[in-house]
Write an enzyme that holds these catalytic residues in place. Structure first.
Site, PDB file in Angstrom:
ATOM      1  N   ARG A 150       8.295  -2.218  -8.737  1.00 45.52           N
ATOM      2  CA  ARG A 150       7.650  -0.931  -9.065  1.00 45.52           C
ATOM      3  C   ARG A 150       7.415  -0.846 -10.576  1.00 45.52           C
ATOM      4  O   ARG A 150       6.605  -0.045 -11.043  1.00 45.52           O
ATOM      5  CB  ARG A 150       8.525   0.270  -8.655  1.00 45.52           C
ATOM      6  CG  ARG A 150       8.808   0.494  -7.171  1.00 45.52           C
ATOM      7  CD  ARG A 150       7.605   0.351  -6.297  1.00 45.52           C
ATOM      8  NE  ARG A 150       7.475  -1.025  -5.828  1.00 45.52           N
ATOM      9  CZ  ARG A 150       6.357  -1.534  -5.328  1.00 45.52           C
ATOM     10  NH1 ARG A 150       5.268  -0.803  -5.259  1.00 45.52           N
ATOM     11  NH2 ARG A 150       6.307  -2.789  -4.906  1.00 45.52           N
TER      12      ARG A 150
ATOM     13  N   LYS B 211      -4.391  -5.768  -3.409  1.00 47.31           N
ATOM     14  CA  LYS B 211      -4.816  -5.848  -2.009  1.00 47.31           C
ATOM     15  C   LYS B 211      -5.817  -4.758  -1.636  1.00 47.31           C
ATOM     16  O   LYS B 211      -6.732  -5.001  -0.856  1.00 47.31           O
ATOM     17  CB  LYS B 211      -3.609  -5.797  -1.073  1.00 47.31           C
ATOM     18  CG  LYS B 211      -2.805  -4.511  -1.114  1.00 47.31           C
ATOM     19  CD  LYS B 211      -1.576  -4.624  -0.227  1.00 47.31           C
ATOM     20  CE  LYS B 211      -0.692  -3.400  -0.314  1.00 47.31           C
ATOM     21  NZ  LYS B 211      -1.337  -2.175   0.170  1.00 47.31           N
ATOM     22  N   THR B 212      -5.662  -3.548  -2.209  1.00 47.81           N
ATOM     23  CA  THR B 212      -6.616  -2.472  -1.903  1.00 47.81           C
ATOM     24  C   THR B 212      -7.996  -2.851  -2.419  1.00 47.81           C
ATOM     25  O   THR B 212      -9.017  -2.593  -1.772  1.00 47.81           O
ATOM     26  CB  THR B 212      -6.153  -1.139  -2.532  1.00 47.81           C
ATOM     27  OG1 THR B 212      -4.827  -0.845  -2.094  1.00 47.81           O
ATOM     28  CG2 THR B 212      -7.077  -0.008  -2.121  1.00 47.81           C
TER      29      THR B 212
ATOM     30  N   ASP C 298      -3.799  -2.531   6.789  1.00 49.68           N
ATOM     31  CA  ASP C 298      -3.013  -2.656   5.565  1.00 49.68           C
ATOM     32  C   ASP C 298      -1.526  -2.488   5.887  1.00 49.68           C
ATOM     33  O   ASP C 298      -1.165  -1.913   6.919  1.00 49.68           O
ATOM     34  CB  ASP C 298      -3.472  -1.580   4.571  1.00 49.68           C
ATOM     35  CG  ASP C 298      -2.960  -1.828   3.161  1.00 49.68           C
ATOM     36  OD1 ASP C 298      -2.439  -2.930   2.904  1.00 49.68           O
ATOM     37  OD2 ASP C 298      -3.087  -0.924   2.317  1.00 49.68           O
ATOM     38  N   GLU C 299      -0.665  -2.961   5.005  1.00 45.62           N
ATOM     39  CA  GLU C 299       0.800  -2.833   5.163  1.00 45.62           C
ATOM     40  C   GLU C 299       1.252  -3.311   6.541  1.00 45.62           C
ATOM     41  O   GLU C 299       2.061  -2.673   7.222  1.00 45.62           O
ATOM     42  CB  GLU C 299       1.238  -1.366   4.943  1.00 45.62           C
ATOM     43  CG  GLU C 299       0.825  -0.763   3.615  1.00 45.62           C
ATOM     44  CD  GLU C 299       1.603  -1.310   2.422  1.00 45.62           C
ATOM     45  OE1 GLU C 299       2.401  -2.243   2.619  1.00 45.62           O
ATOM     46  OE2 GLU C 299       1.386  -0.818   1.305  1.00 45.62           O
TER      47      GLU C 299
ATOM     48  N   GLN D 131       8.173  -7.182   1.457  1.00 42.11           N
ATOM     49  CA  GLN D 131       8.276  -5.731   1.289  1.00 42.11           C
ATOM     50  C   GLN D 131       8.460  -5.007   2.622  1.00 42.11           C
ATOM     51  O   GLN D 131       8.155  -3.817   2.746  1.00 42.11           O
ATOM     52  CB  GLN D 131       7.039  -5.188   0.565  1.00 42.11           C
ATOM     53  CG  GLN D 131       6.907  -5.696  -0.861  1.00 42.11           C
ATOM     54  CD  GLN D 131       5.764  -5.035  -1.604  1.00 42.11           C
ATOM     55  OE1 GLN D 131       5.826  -3.865  -1.977  1.00 42.11           O
ATOM     56  NE2 GLN D 131       4.704  -5.785  -1.837  1.00 42.11           N
TER      57      GLN D 131
END
Length: 739
Positions: free
Chosen positions: A603, A32-33, A219-220, A250
Site C-alpha cells: 500500500r 491492471k485497471t 477484475d480481482e 493478494q
C-alpha cells in the site's frame, strides 16, 4: 494505436490478447485497471466489437466507478453501452428482469447484515434454539459458507446427516430461506446463488446473456468464491472470451468465502489459456517492493512473480520497537504531526493500518489529543444507523410490503400504542392464513382476537397505502420527505434537544441529500433501484479522497488503496500473525496472513514504517510478544532501525510514571501487592505447579513456568509458551494445568 503507446510491453500484450481465455497475473500497483480499460477500448475501436457485448466485473462500487470513468474517457459515447459493474450489481440487474421465473417478484428487497441478524434471531426464537449454544453470527456464517459453495438447505441437511449440531443449522437454514422467499427478499449471497440457479434452470435466459456478453472481463479474480466462479463459467462457456485479472499474492478474503483455487487452477479449467504477468510496479519505491517480494517468497501456494519498478530506490523500511502499545501510538501520531507540520505531506497522505479493529482505540485517543483530523474506516456504516434504518424500512414497506422485517420495524415508529401482544396475534394470524404480516395488518378488523387493538393498526395501514398510491408521481426524495413529515420523525428528535438527537437529524439530512442526488442523476428514478443502490454500498465506498484526514483501517479494508505514508502497527507474533494462526496446524492459514502482510507493505508509495511493542495489554492480560516473523523475513539491509525503545523491565518492576494519572494508577496497584494475603487461588489451595514446571493453557498451549509472584489476592504467573512466547497472567484467570 497512439492510444496504447503509453503501455509497457506486458500491458500491451494483455490488451492485444482479446480472443479465448486469458489469465493476467497483475502484481500490486502494476496498472491492471489501465490494462482493462485499454482492452475495452481496443475491442471497440480496433476489433469492432459492439460495446453492448462487453461485460467488465469488479468487486467494489469504487473500483467500478473508476473503471467506468476511464472507459468513457477513452471510448467516448460508445463507452456507455459497456456494462461495468460489481458482481452483486450485475446479478441484481439480471434478477430484476427474470427472477419471476424463480417465483419472486421483481421488486424484491435486499437484506443487509442487520436484517439477516434480526431474521435469524426471530427464527431461533420460533424454533426454540438456544442462541447461547448456537450463536446468530455462527449460524449466518455457516449459511453463507454453504451458499458460497452452492449448497442449498436440502443438500446441506443430506451432507451433514448424523451431525446433531449441523442438523440444527440445516433446520435454521431451511427456515431462513423460506422466510426470505415469503418476504420477497434476498441476502447478498442469494444475489449470486439465485442468478446461478436462474441460468441453470432457464436455458433461454442463459442463452440471452451469453449472446449479450461475448467478451467478459473479471477484475480481482483471486477474491471470487465458488458460486461466482460458476456464474462466470456459465456466461463464458459459449464464446470463451474470458479475461480474468488478479494476483494470487493478494488473496486475503478466505474468511468471506474467497477461493484462491479459482486463480491458481485457472489453467486446469482452461488449458488453452494465455498467461501474462504484469510485474512492473508504478506505485512504490524499489526498497518497498524488495521487502514485499522477500516476505511473499516464503509462501508455497503461489504463482511466481517479482515486482520491480523504474521508480527511485527510496528510503529504507523504518522499523520501530516500543515498550508498550501506548508508546507505539504516541510515536506514530507524533511522526504524522511532524511530517505534516514540516510540509512533507498532508494528513490524507497518511494511513495507519492494523490487523484487528480493536487496535484502533489507542490511535484514535492520540489523534484526538493531538487535534489531528482522522477517519476510521469500517466503523458503523451510515446506512446501519438507527434513524437511517427506520426511514429506509418505511421506503422498503412502500416498495415491497411483503418484507415482514421492514414492516415489523416501523409499525411502532413513532409510537402508535400497538403492543407486543397485538403484534403477536397478527403474526399468528398471518402464519395460519399463509399471508404476509402486512397483508394480515390490512385485515386487522377480521382478526377476532385483536379486539380494540385493531383500531390502532388501521391508521398505519392507511398511511402506508396512501404512500404506495403516491409512488407513481413522487420521486424518492419527495417520498422520503413525505414520510418524515407525516410521521413527525424529525419533530420528535428536535423535541429531545440532545446532541445525539442533533447528530441523528444531520444524518437524516444526509439521507435526503443522497435521495435528491439519485433523483437528479437518474433518468427514471425508481424506489427499488434507490434501495438497491443503498444496499450495495460497502465501507470502502465511503472513503472520501478529498478530505484531508488520516485514515485508520484494518489491512483487509486497505486493499486496493495506496498512500505515500503507511504505518503498519502491531507487527508482533500473536498480533500479526494472530495466535489462532500460529496455533493452527493448517499451513494455508499462515500463508493467508503472509499475503495480508504483503498487501499492507504494497500500500506504501514513498515511506513505510513498521512498529511493534515489547508488551501489550490484550483482554486484560499483559503479553510479551516477539517481533513478527514477517518482519524477520525482510532482509536487514532494507531496514533502518532508528531509535530503539527502552529495554523490557523485569516482570515485577514498576513502569516509570508518565503523568499524575499514571502515578496514581501505579500507587493503586502497589498497595495490592503490599497487603497481607487475603485469599489464594482456589480458596487457599496451592497452585499445583511451580517455577520450572510444564503447564498447559486452554488457548496458548504448553509452556514452562518461569516466574511466580505472590500478589496477595492472586498469583502473577509468567510462562514461556512454546508457540506464542512469554505471557504474564493472573493464575485465577489463566486456569493453568500442570502437564
Amino acid at each position: 494505436m497512439d492510444t496504447y503507446s503509453g503501455l509497457n510491453e506486458k500491458q500491451t500484450e494483455a490488451v492485444l490478447q482479446t480472443e479465448g481465455p486469458v489469465l493476467i497475473l497483475a502484481g500490486a500497483g502494476s496498472g491492471k485497471t489501465r490494462v482493462l480499460t485499454h482492452r475495452v477500448a481496443y475491442l471497440i475501436e480496433e476489433k469492432q466489437v459492439n460495446p453492448w457485448n462487453i461485460l467488465a466485473i469488479t468487486f467494489t462500487n469504487k473500483a467500478a466507478g473508476e473503471m467506468r470513468e476511464r472507459v468513457d474517457s477513452l471510448v467516448g459515447a460508445d463507452g456507455g453501452s459497456v456494462w461495468v459493474s460489481t458482481f452483486h450489481s450485475a446479478c441484481v440487474r439480471f434478477l430484476r428482469r427474470f427472477i419471476d421465473r424463480l417465483g419472486y417478484d421483481s421488486n424484491f428487497t435486499i437484506y443487509d447484515g442487520d436484517d439477516q441478524k434480526s431474521l435469524i434471531k426471530d427464527i431461533c426464537k420460533r424454533l426454540m434454539i438456544d442462541t447461547k449454544v448456537y450463536k446468530e453470527r455462527g449460524l449466518l456464517a455457516a449459511i453463507s459458507s454453504a451458499k458460497d459453495e452452492l449448497i442449498g438447505p436440502e443438500a446441506y441437511a443430506q451432507i451433514n446427516g448424523g451431525d446433531f449440531k449441523k442438523e440444527k443449522i440445516a433446520q435454521v437454514y431451511k427456515e431462513y430461506q423460506d422466510q426470505l422467499k415469503k418476504s420477497n427478499a434476498l441476502d447478498f449471497d442469494d444475489l449470486i446463488v439465485k442468478t446461478v440457479e436462474l441460468f441453470q434452470t432457464c436455458p433461454d435466459v442463459l442463452e440471452y446473456y451469453r449472446e449479450r456478453f461475448r467478451y467478459l472481463m473479471v477484475d480481482e479474480y483471486q477474491d471470487t468464491n465458488t458460486a461466482q466462479f460458476h456464474l462466470i463459467r456459465l456466461l463464458a462457456e459459449k464464446y470463451r472470451n474470458l479475461c480474468v485479472v488478479g494476483d494470487d499474492d493478494q488473496s486475503i478474503y478466505k474468511f468471506r468465502g474467497a477461493n484462491i483455487g479459482n486463480i491458481l487452477g485457472f489453467e486446469e479449467v482452461f488449458p488453452d489459456a494465455a498467461v501474462i504477468r504484469l510485474e512492473q510496479n508504478y506505485r512504490s519505491t524499489q526498497n518497498i517492493l524488495d521487502a514485499a517480494n522477500e516476505v511473499i517468497r516464503n509462501n508455497r501456494g503461489r504463482k511466481s512473480k517479482t515486482l520491480w519498478t523504474e521508480n527511485e530506490k527510496g528510503d529504507p523500511i523504518h522499523l520501530r520497537q516500543f515498550l508498550t502499545g501506548f508508546e507505539e501510538a504516541e510515536y506514530i501520531v507524533g511522526d504524522i504531526a511532524r511530517k505534516v507540520g514540516g510540509g512533507a505531506c498532508r494528513y490524507s497522505d497518511c494511513a495507519i493500518l492494523y490487523r484487528t479493529n480493536a487496535q484502533s482505540r489507542l490511535f484514535e485517543e492520540k489523534l484526538l489529543m493531538g487535534n489531528i483530523p482522522y477517519k476510521l474506516v469500517g466503523g458503523v456504516n451510515f446506512y446501519a444507523r438507527r434513524e437511517i434504518k427506520d426511514l429506509l424500512c418505511y421506503l422498503k414497506t412502500v416498495d415491497n410490503a411483503r418484507d415482514d422485517l421492514a414492516v415489523n420495524r416501523i409499525i411502532n415508529v413513532p409510537k402508535r400504542g400497538i403492543g407486543a401482544t397485538t403484534i403477536g396475534r397478527v403474526q399468528t394470524y398471518a402464519a395460519e392464513q399463509g399471508i404476509s404480516f402486512y397483508e394480515a395488518l390490512k385485515r386487522a378488523e377480521e382478526i377476532p382476537s385483536l379486539g380494540r387493538g385493531g383500531a390502532k393498526i388501521m391508521p398505519f395501514v392507511t398511511f402506508i397505502q396512501a404512500l404506495r398510491s403516491q409512488m407513481e408521481y413522487l420521486n424518492v426524495s419527495q417520498l422520503l420527505k413525505e414520510i418524515i413529515e407525516q410521521t413527525g420523525y424529525v419533530r420528535d428528535l428536535e423535541a429531545e434537544g440532545t446532541d445525539e438527537a442533533k447528530g441523528r437529524i444531520e444524518n437524516i439530512g444526509e439521507l435526503i441529500s443522497k435521495a435528491a442526488a439519485y433523483d437528479e442523476t437518474t433518468d427514471a428514478p425508481r424506489l427499488s433501484e434507490f434501495l438497491e443502490e443503498v444496499a450495495l454500498v460497502a465501507d470502502i465506498d465511503t472513503v472520501d479522497e478529498d478530505q484531508d484526514k488520516v485514515l485508520l483501517m484494518t489491512l483487509h479494508s486497505a486493499k486496493g488503496l495506496e498512500f505515500p505514508q503507511v504505518y503498519l502497527a502491531g507487527m508482533e507474533d500473536g498480533i500479526f500473525p494472530s495466535y489462532m494462526t500460529m496455533m493452527s496446524d493448517d499451513p494455508d492459514e499462515l500463508e493467508e496472513e503472509r499475503r495480508l502482510c504483503y498487501v499492507g507493505i504494497t500500500r506504501a508509495m514513498k515511506n513505510l514504517t513498521l512498529t511493534c511493542a515489547q508488551q501489550r495489554m490484550i483482554r486484560g492480560e499483559t503479553q510479551y510478544n516477539k517481533i513478527s516473523r514477517f518482519v524477520r523475513e525482510i532482509p536487514r539491509e532494507l531496514v533502518e532501525l532508528g531509535k530503539k525503545g527502552p529495554k523490557k523491565p523485569e516482570a515485577d518492576a514498576p513502569l516509570k510514571a508518565r503523568s499524575s494519572y499514571d502515578q496514581l494508577k501505579r500507587d493503586f496497584h502497589a498497595k495490592v501487592f503490599q497487603q497481607a494475603p487475603v485469599f489464594k487461588v482456589d480458596t487457599g489451595q496451592p497452585l499445583g505447579y511451580q517455577v520450572g514446571d510444564q503447564v498447559r493453557h486452554r488457548k496458548f498451549g504448553s509452556g514452562t513456568v518461569t516466574k511466580i509472584v505472590d500478589g496477595g489476592k492472586d498469583y502473577e504467573v509468567t510462562v514461556d509458551f512454546q508457540k506464542v512466547g512469554v505471557k504474564k497472567m493472573f493464575a485465577g484467570f489463566a486456569k493453568l494445568q500442570k502437564i
